[in-house]
Design an enzyme around this catalytic site. Structure first.
Site, PDB file in Angstrom:
ATOM      1  CG  LEU A 138      62.053  13.244  14.358  1.00 22.69           C
ATOM      2  CD1 LEU A 138      63.178  12.917  13.366  1.00 22.69           C
ATOM      3  CD2 LEU A 138      60.815  12.405  14.014  1.00 22.69           C
ATOM      4  CB  THR A 139      60.613  17.229  18.160  1.00 19.39           C
ATOM      5  OG1 THR A 139      59.687  16.183  17.880  1.00 19.39           O
ATOM      6  CG2 THR A 139      59.921  18.577  18.109  1.00 19.39           C
ATOM      7  NE  ARG A 276      27.264  13.972  44.383  1.00 18.41           N
ATOM      8  CZ  ARG A 276      27.395  14.674  45.497  1.00 18.41           C
ATOM      9  NH1 ARG A 276      27.731  14.080  46.630  1.00 18.41           N
ATOM     10  NH2 ARG A 276      27.207  15.975  45.479  1.00 18.41           N
ATOM     11  CD  GLU A 371      55.188   8.564  19.090  1.00 17.67           C
ATOM     12  OE1 GLU A 371      55.394   8.320  17.890  1.00 17.67           O
ATOM     13  OE2 GLU A 371      55.810   8.055  20.025  1.00 17.67           O
TER      14      GLU A 371
HETATM   15  P1  TGC Z   1      57.420  12.402   3.066  1.00 23.13           P
HETATM   16  O1  TGC Z   1      58.063  13.014   1.861  1.00 23.13           O
HETATM   17  O2  TGC Z   1      55.954  12.104   3.029  1.00 23.13           O
HETATM   18  O3  TGC Z   1      58.152  11.056   3.473  1.00 23.13           O
HETATM   19  C1  TGC Z   1      59.581  10.973   3.564  1.00 23.13           C
HETATM   20  C2  TGC Z   1      59.962   9.513   3.508  1.00 23.13           C
HETATM   21  O4  TGC Z   1      59.417   8.825   4.656  1.00 23.13           O
HETATM   22  C3  TGC Z   1      58.536   7.761   4.226  1.00 23.13           C
HETATM   23  N1  TGC Z   1      57.441   7.719   5.201  1.00 23.13           N
HETATM   24  C4  TGC Z   1      57.335   6.763   6.127  1.00 23.13           C
HETATM   25  N2  TGC Z   1      58.076   5.668   6.374  1.00 23.13           N
HETATM   26  C5  TGC Z   1      57.712   4.887   7.407  1.00 23.13           C
HETATM   27  N3  TGC Z   1      56.662   5.177   8.186  1.00 23.13           N
HETATM   28  C6  TGC Z   1      55.897   6.271   7.991  1.00 23.13           C
HETATM   29  N4  TGC Z   1      54.884   6.553   8.798  1.00 23.13           N
HETATM   30  C7  TGC Z   1      56.208   7.122   6.907  1.00 23.13           C
HETATM   31  N5  TGC Z   1      55.692   8.287   6.414  1.00 23.13           N
HETATM   32  C8  TGC Z   1      56.460   8.633   5.363  1.00 23.13           C
HETATM   33  C9  TGC Z   1      58.104   8.167   2.840  1.00 23.13           C
HETATM   34  O5  TGC Z   1      57.701   7.053   2.095  1.00 23.13           O
HETATM   35  C10 TGC Z   1      59.373   8.795   2.304  1.00 23.13           C
HETATM   36  O6  TGC Z   1      60.279   7.756   1.970  1.00 23.13           O
HETATM   37  P2  TGC Z   1      61.299   7.927   0.721  1.00 23.13           P
HETATM   38  O7  TGC Z   1      62.025   6.632   0.685  1.00 23.13           O
HETATM   39  O8  TGC Z   1      60.413   8.188  -0.473  1.00 23.13           O
HETATM   40  O9  TGC Z   1      62.165   9.101   1.070  1.00 23.13           O
HETATM   41  O10 TGC Z   1      57.789  13.341   4.310  1.00 23.13           O
HETATM   42  P3  TGC Z   1      57.292  14.790   4.697  1.00 23.13           P
HETATM   43  O11 TGC Z   1      58.499  15.609   4.983  1.00 23.13           O
HETATM   44  O12 TGC Z   1      56.312  15.325   3.692  1.00 23.13           O
HETATM   45  O13 TGC Z   1      56.535  14.537   6.094  1.00 23.13           O
HETATM   46  C11 TGC Z   1      55.467  13.679   6.189  1.00 23.13           C
HETATM   47  C12 TGC Z   1      54.811  13.739   7.576  1.00 23.13           C
HETATM   48  C13 TGC Z   1      54.265  15.108   7.858  1.00 23.13           C
HETATM   49  C14 TGC Z   1      53.673  12.747   7.558  1.00 23.13           C
HETATM   50  C15 TGC Z   1      55.800  13.318   8.664  1.00 23.13           C
HETATM   51  O14 TGC Z   1      56.931  14.041   8.653  1.00 23.13           O
HETATM   52  C16 TGC Z   1      55.195  13.276  10.036  1.00 23.13           C
HETATM   53  O15 TGC Z   1      54.705  12.216  10.407  1.00 23.13           O
HETATM   54  N6  TGC Z   1      55.249  14.372  10.869  1.00 23.13           N
HETATM   55  C17 TGC Z   1      54.878  14.301  12.262  1.00 23.13           C
HETATM   56  C18 TGC Z   1      56.145  14.340  13.101  1.00 23.13           C
HETATM   57  C19 TGC Z   1      56.082  13.426  14.252  1.00 23.13           C
HETATM   58  O16 TGC Z   1      55.243  12.534  14.364  1.00 23.13           O
HETATM   59  N7  TGC Z   1      57.013  13.598  15.165  1.00 23.13           N
HETATM   60  C20 TGC Z   1      57.093  12.729  16.314  1.00 23.13           C
HETATM   61  C21 TGC Z   1      58.357  12.961  17.089  1.00 23.13           C
HETATM   62  S1  TGC Z   1      58.712  11.670  18.224  1.00 23.13           S
HETATM   63  C22 TGC Z   1      57.586  11.844  19.432  1.00 23.13           C
HETATM   64  O17 TGC Z   1      56.700  12.624  19.417  1.00 23.13           O
HETATM   65  C23 TGC Z   1      57.738  10.910  20.547  1.00 23.13           C
HETATM   66  S2  TGC Z   1      56.633  11.160  21.847  1.00 23.13           S
HETATM   67  C24 TGC Z   1      56.844   9.684  22.569  1.00 23.13           C
HETATM   68  C25 TGC Z   1      56.209   9.497  23.881  1.00 23.13           C
HETATM   69  O18 TGC Z   1      56.553  10.183  24.861  1.00 23.13           O
HETATM   70  O19 TGC Z   1      55.393   8.544  23.971  1.00 23.13           O
HETATM   71  P1  FAD Z   2      54.040  22.369  15.210  1.00 22.00           P
HETATM   72  O1  FAD Z   2      54.597  21.430  14.211  1.00 22.00           O
HETATM   73  O2  FAD Z   2      54.612  23.732  15.299  1.00 22.00           O
HETATM   74  O3  FAD Z   2      52.481  22.452  15.028  1.00 22.00           O
HETATM   75  C1  FAD Z   2      51.671  23.516  15.579  1.00 22.00           C
HETATM   76  C2  FAD Z   2      50.245  23.348  15.019  1.00 22.00           C
HETATM   77  O4  FAD Z   2      50.272  23.489  13.597  1.00 22.00           O
HETATM   78  C3  FAD Z   2      49.678  21.962  15.316  1.00 22.00           C
HETATM   79  O5  FAD Z   2      48.318  22.073  15.656  1.00 22.00           O
HETATM   80  C4  FAD Z   2      49.809  21.236  13.984  1.00 22.00           C
HETATM   81  O6  FAD Z   2      48.815  20.232  13.800  1.00 22.00           O
HETATM   82  C5  FAD Z   2      49.630  22.381  12.991  1.00 22.00           C
HETATM   83  N1  FAD Z   2      50.261  22.107  11.701  1.00 22.00           N
HETATM   84  C6  FAD Z   2      51.584  21.921  11.428  1.00 22.00           C
HETATM   85  N2  FAD Z   2      51.766  21.679  10.140  1.00 22.00           N
HETATM   86  C7  FAD Z   2      50.549  21.684   9.539  1.00 22.00           C
HETATM   87  C8  FAD Z   2      50.062  21.471   8.221  1.00 22.00           C
HETATM   88  N3  FAD Z   2      50.896  21.170   7.217  1.00 22.00           N
HETATM   89  N4  FAD Z   2      48.737  21.581   7.999  1.00 22.00           N
HETATM   90  C9  FAD Z   2      47.877  21.854   9.015  1.00 22.00           C
HETATM   91  N5  FAD Z   2      48.273  22.067  10.275  1.00 22.00           N
HETATM   92  C10 FAD Z   2      49.578  21.969  10.541  1.00 22.00           C
HETATM   93  N6  FAD Z   2      59.536  14.569  20.025  1.00 22.00           N
HETATM   94  C11 FAD Z   2      60.592  13.717  19.895  1.00 22.00           C
HETATM   95  O7  FAD Z   2      61.317  13.744  18.907  1.00 22.00           O
HETATM   96  N7  FAD Z   2      60.858  12.805  20.875  1.00 22.00           N
HETATM   97  C12 FAD Z   2      60.123  12.711  22.013  1.00 22.00           C
HETATM   98  O8  FAD Z   2      60.395  11.859  22.860  1.00 22.00           O
HETATM   99  C13 FAD Z   2      59.033  13.616  22.183  1.00 22.00           C
HETATM  100  N8  FAD Z   2      58.310  13.612  23.338  1.00 22.00           N
HETATM  101  C14 FAD Z   2      57.372  14.581  23.544  1.00 22.00           C
HETATM  102  C15 FAD Z   2      56.759  14.700  24.810  1.00 22.00           C
HETATM  103  C16 FAD Z   2      55.841  15.705  25.044  1.00 22.00           C
HETATM  104  C17 FAD Z   2      55.226  15.856  26.411  1.00 22.00           C
HETATM  105  C18 FAD Z   2      55.459  16.584  24.000  1.00 22.00           C
HETATM  106  C19 FAD Z   2      54.427  17.654  24.218  1.00 22.00           C
HETATM  107  C20 FAD Z   2      56.047  16.473  22.756  1.00 22.00           C
HETATM  108  C21 FAD Z   2      57.033  15.488  22.516  1.00 22.00           C
HETATM  109  N9  FAD Z   2      57.708  15.421  21.304  1.00 22.00           N
HETATM  110  C22 FAD Z   2      58.763  14.541  21.140  1.00 22.00           C
HETATM  111  C23 FAD Z   2      57.482  16.423  20.273  1.00 22.00           C
HETATM  112  C24 FAD Z   2      56.209  16.190  19.456  1.00 22.00           C
HETATM  113  O9  FAD Z   2      56.372  15.124  18.562  1.00 22.00           O
HETATM  114  C25 FAD Z   2      55.886  17.504  18.731  1.00 22.00           C
HETATM  115  O10 FAD Z   2      55.432  18.412  19.718  1.00 22.00           O
HETATM  116  C26 FAD Z   2      54.844  17.321  17.657  1.00 22.00           C
HETATM  117  O11 FAD Z   2      55.346  16.534  16.592  1.00 22.00           O
HETATM  118  C27 FAD Z   2      54.338  18.663  17.094  1.00 22.00           C
HETATM  119  O12 FAD Z   2      55.402  19.524  16.815  1.00 22.00           O
HETATM  120  P2  FAD Z   2      55.374  21.045  17.377  1.00 22.00           P
HETATM  121  O13 FAD Z   2      55.118  20.966  18.839  1.00 22.00           O
HETATM  122  O14 FAD Z   2      56.614  21.701  16.915  1.00 22.00           O
HETATM  123  O15 FAD Z   2      54.107  21.685  16.708  1.00 22.00           O
END
Ligand code: TGC
Ligand code: FAD
Length: 392
Positions: A138-139, A276, A371
């Site tokens: 996704l990222t 300790r 996440e």
């Molecule tokens: P927004 O306009 O709020 O929402 C877009 C559409 O998504 C729906 N929605 C959700 N649906 C299911 N679950 C959720 N948690 C949802 N949150 C929102 C929402 O209802 C809407 O639907 P529709 O039908 O109206 O279009 O979207 P936004 O662009 O303003 O972004 C919202 C935000 C910031 C909360 C979201 O993008 C976000 O959660 N950002 C964080 C990104 C993130 O978590 N990335 C993770 C990448 S994967 C990863 O890190 C794996 S690590 C795994 C590991 O190693 O363990």
């Molecule tokens: P940015 O989005 O650039 O954020 C930088 C800083 O700005 C953060 O502190 C954030 O909180 C802050 N910030 C951003 N927007 C706002 C706002 N609107 N208001 C206030 N503060 C804000 N992704 C995948 O898709 N799949 C994976 O399997 C996966 N595995 C990962 C494994 C590791 C070890 C790591 C480190 C990351 C992984 N990720 C994965 C990516 C991870 O989900 C992203 O790193 C994370 O979502 C944050 O994105 P970024 O690193 O680009 O930080």
């Protein structure tokens, strides 16, 4: 690392709330971690190597897709069992939990939920057994917290899709057999595609020099005119809600997992505090050390109660995304604080690989970021209670 003497804290007799099946699943995972993770994890982290041999073991104990129905190779368990498995794996190491939660919630879940029957039958059994490993893209380099801006895209060329773009920070990527890739169509709509290793133009370079999650392989996904067969589209859901739905499941697992890391740090510090001796007394007899331990067990107990209730809500299909965000944010923050305090309690020994605390502490720096970062989850809670969107 020294012998694994872990004893799990259960200050509020939470085991009384668990079913026999929950306890059986939890204890089996706990035993496996003691046997198969504790003896090897320190060296894997020091060498920054993904211990590939654990993948089949994770499959054997049912850690891949525990809640996926048995007909597709899963264990057909409930959400609390899933949480307990994640807790025990992260007690061993966050990277091990990452491998399992990515496979379960970010690869098997979307195929099960958004795929068709043919895709389920083709991919899920091999993912459940560990014969295949998956990853979730996704990222992107320019879009982390705001995945809706993603640039990865595909064009419909009649008999196949043509995929271009790049993903970064992808767990399991360097060893993955398949990737669930989120990309925009020509209509600017986000869809999930199953991309298989070996497809021409698809590469997965490894990300090196991490100080965190060193036993988990992280990499990029690069798509250079990759021809993806049309049958690899996950057609049952599109839009950002599709990948975010998978994240709900993975974030739920992390909320439990963080408790495991915190338990291990607490248990290690508690034992050390009794052994300790300084100023002729065990350091646990000093009030300042007791304050740290008392606060740790209080916070662990609160986090356990939060996740247990969340598990009940998820079992009933009633947990909201915002409730999951609160648990992920709270529990990871709780674990980070405990890891930091526990490390100090061990003095100089706390920075060595003789004890697991520093490793957990470094791992949690990734867990608090992926996440959805700590601040992103705070904004989700803020939006939920006020109704105002502070993201944009
Ligand atoms: P927004 O306009 O709020 O929402 C877009 C559409 O998504 C729906 N929605 C959700 N649906 C299911 N679950 C959720 N948690 C949802 N949150 C929102 C929402 O209802 C809407 O639907 P529709 O039908 O109206 O279009 O979207 P936004 O662009 O303003 O972004 C919202 C935000 C910031 C909360 C979201 O993008 C976000 O959660 N950002 C964080 C990104 C993130 O978590 N990335 C993770 C990448 S994967 C990863 O890190 C794996 S690590 C795994 C590991 O190693 O363990
Ligand atoms: P940015 O989005 O650039 O954020 C930088 C800083 O700005 C953060 O502190 C954030 O909180 C802050 N910030 C951003 N927007 C706002 C706002 N609107 N208001 C206030 N503060 C804000 N992704 C995948 O898709 N799949 C994976 O399997 C996966 N595995 C990962 C494994 C590791 C070890 C790591 C480190 C990351 C992984 N990720 C994965 C990516 C991870 O989900 C992203 O790193 C994370 O979502 C944050 O994105 P970024 O690193 O680009 O930080």
């Amino acid at each position: 690392m020294a012998t694994d003497l872990f004893k799990a804290p259960d200050y509020y007799n939470l085991d009384d709330l668990l079913s026999e099946e929950h306890i059986m699943v939890r204890d089996a995972t706990r035993d496996w971690v003691k046997r198969s993770i504790s003896p090897i994890i320190e060296e894997a982290c020091q060498k920054a190597e993904f211990p590939k041999q654990i993948v089949s073991g994770l499959g054997e104990i049912g850690a891949f897709g525990p809640y996926i129905p048995e007909e597709y190779g899963g264990a057909g368990l409930d959400q609390i069992s899933y949480g307990l498995i994640m807790q025990e794996l992260e007690r061993g190491d966050s990277g091990v939990r990452s491998t399992a939660s990515v496979q379960s919630s970010l690869v098997m879940y979307p195929i099960y939920k958004y795929g068709n029957e043919e895709q389920r039958k083709k991919y899920l059994p091999k993912l459940a057994s560990g014969e295949h490993l998956g990853c979730f893209g996704l990222t992107e380099p320019n879009h982390g917290s705001n995945p809706s801006g993603m640039e990865t895209n595909f064009k419909d060329l009649g008999d196949h899709y043509l995929l271009n773009g790049a993903k970064m920070w992808i767990s399991n990527a360097p060893f993955a057999d398949i990737a669930i890739v989120w990309a925009k169509s020509e209509e600017n709509r986000i869809h999930g595609l199953i991309v298989e290793r070996g497809m021409e133009g698809f590469s997965t370079p490894e990300t090196h020099n991490k100080w965190s999650l060193r036993a988990s392989a992280t990499g990029e996904l690069v798509f250079d005119n990759v021809k993806v067969p049309k049958e690899n589209l996950l057609a049952n859901k599109s839009g950002l809600g599709a990948p975010l739905g998978c994240l709900d499941s993975a974030r739920f697992g992390i909320a439990w997992g963080a408790i495991g890391a915190a338990m291990d740090c607490y248990d290690t510090a508690l034992r050390y505090s009794k052994e300790r001796i300084q100023f002729d007394k065990p350091i646990g007899a000093f009030q300042l050390q007791q304050k740290k331990l008392a606060e740790m067990i209080t916070e662990i107990t609160k986090a356990q109660l939060l996740t247990f209730r969340l598990g009940q809500l998820r079992n009933e299909g009633r947990a909201t995304s915002a409730q999951i965000s609160m648990a992920k944010r709270n529990n990871v923050d709780m674990a980070m604080t405990i890891a930091r305090d526990a490390r100090q309690m061990l003095g100089g020994m706390g920075i060595t690989g003789e004890y697991p605390i520093m490793r957990h502490m470094m791992n949690l720096e990734s867990v608090v970021t992926y996440e959805g970062t700590h601040d992103i989850h705070l904004l989700i809670t803020g939006m939920d209670v006020t109704g105002f969107n502070a993201f944009k």
